[in-house]
Design a protein around this motif. Structure first.
Motif, PDB file in Angstrom:
ATOM      1  N   VAL A 196      25.217 -18.495  28.171  1.00  0.00           N
ATOM      2  CA  VAL A 196      25.384 -19.752  28.441  1.00  0.00           C
ATOM      3  C   VAL A 196      24.734 -20.796  27.698  1.00  0.00           C
ATOM      4  CG1 VAL A 196      24.928 -21.812  30.040  1.00  0.00           C
ATOM      5  CG2 VAL A 196      24.885 -19.734  30.730  1.00  0.00           C
ATOM      6  N   SER A 255      21.239 -16.375  37.806  1.00  0.00           N
ATOM      7  CA  SER A 255      21.280 -16.757  36.465  1.00  0.00           C
ATOM      8  C   SER A 255      20.345 -15.327  35.693  1.00  0.00           C
ATOM      9  CB  SER A 255      20.932 -17.495  35.971  1.00  0.00           C
ATOM     10  OG  SER A 255      19.620 -18.423  36.434  1.00  0.00           O
ATOM     11  N   THR A 297      19.723 -17.210  28.016  1.00  0.00           N
ATOM     12  CA  THR A 297      19.842 -17.393  29.177  1.00  0.00           C
ATOM     13  C   THR A 297      21.518 -17.526  29.844  1.00  0.00           C
ATOM     14  OG1 THR A 297      18.763 -19.027  30.039  1.00  0.00           O
ATOM     15  CG2 THR A 297      20.259 -19.415  31.203  1.00  0.00           C
ATOM     16  N   TYR A 298      22.247 -16.648  30.654  1.00  0.00           N
ATOM     17  CA  TYR A 298      23.273 -16.000  31.336  1.00  0.00           C
ATOM     18  C   TYR A 298      23.707 -16.535  32.860  1.00  0.00           C
ATOM     19  CZ  TYR A 298      22.519 -13.533  27.259  1.00  0.00           C
ATOM     20  OH  TYR A 298      22.520 -12.875  25.588  1.00  0.00           O
ATOM     21  N   GLY A 299      24.546 -16.545  32.740  1.00  0.00           N
ATOM     22  CA  GLY A 299      25.087 -17.243  34.045  1.00  0.00           C
ATOM     23  C   GLY A 299      25.301 -15.474  35.005  1.00  0.00           C
TER      24      GLY A 299
END
Length: 152
Positions: free
Chosen positions: A40, A116, A132-134
């Protein structure tokens, strides 16, 4: 815009679709299909990503690969967190993978239910960091990638 960013992340491939912040691609040689996303938060160095790949020639399906945004400290643990679930990953200097196919399957199941995920470790300078990844679109991208290699 997201599709363009994902295309910059990887060399030219067969695009299977863009779903939320995830893209699905097929590489013809060696044949592999994968869902991929960037963290993100943009980073200045490196090209971090999270991917879930299928390698028909190797009999591998839904295999996790993480490229970290920074080089990790030697012996630093790498932990993937999705909601309340935590997974300890095997890691190289700047890459991480699930330790086995069973953990890959558990991670993909958690991704399908999650909003997430974050990958946490310690950088070589001793500072803790997390990428961090959605997960919006992740399940559809994983399915598109699997279909892209189905029957091959």
């Amino acid at each position: 815009m997201i599709a363009l960013a994902l295309l910059l992340l990887v060399p030219p491939r067969d695009a299977l679709g863009t779903y939320g912040s995830w893209g699905a691609f097929r590489d013809p040689s060696p044949l592999r299909c994968f869902a991929i996303a960037r963290p993100v938060m943009r980073v200045r160095n490196g090209q971090p990503f999270a991917s879930i790949a299928t390698w028909p020639g190797q009999g591998l399906r839904n295999q996790l690969h993480i490229r970290l945004s920074r080089q990790r400290a030697p012996n630093a643990r790498v932990t993937l967190a999705i909601g309340e679930r935590r997974f300890e990953l095997r890691a190289g200097d700047a890459d991480a993978w699930a330790p086995d196919a069973r953990t890959d399957a558990a991670i993909v199941a958690a991704i399908r239910d999650g909003r997430s995920m974050s990958v946490e470790t310690i950088a070589i300078n001793g500072a803790a960091f997390a990428d961090t990844y959605g997960l919006k679109g992740a399940a559809t991208a994983i399915d598109a990638a699997a279909l892209g290699c189905a029957g091959r």
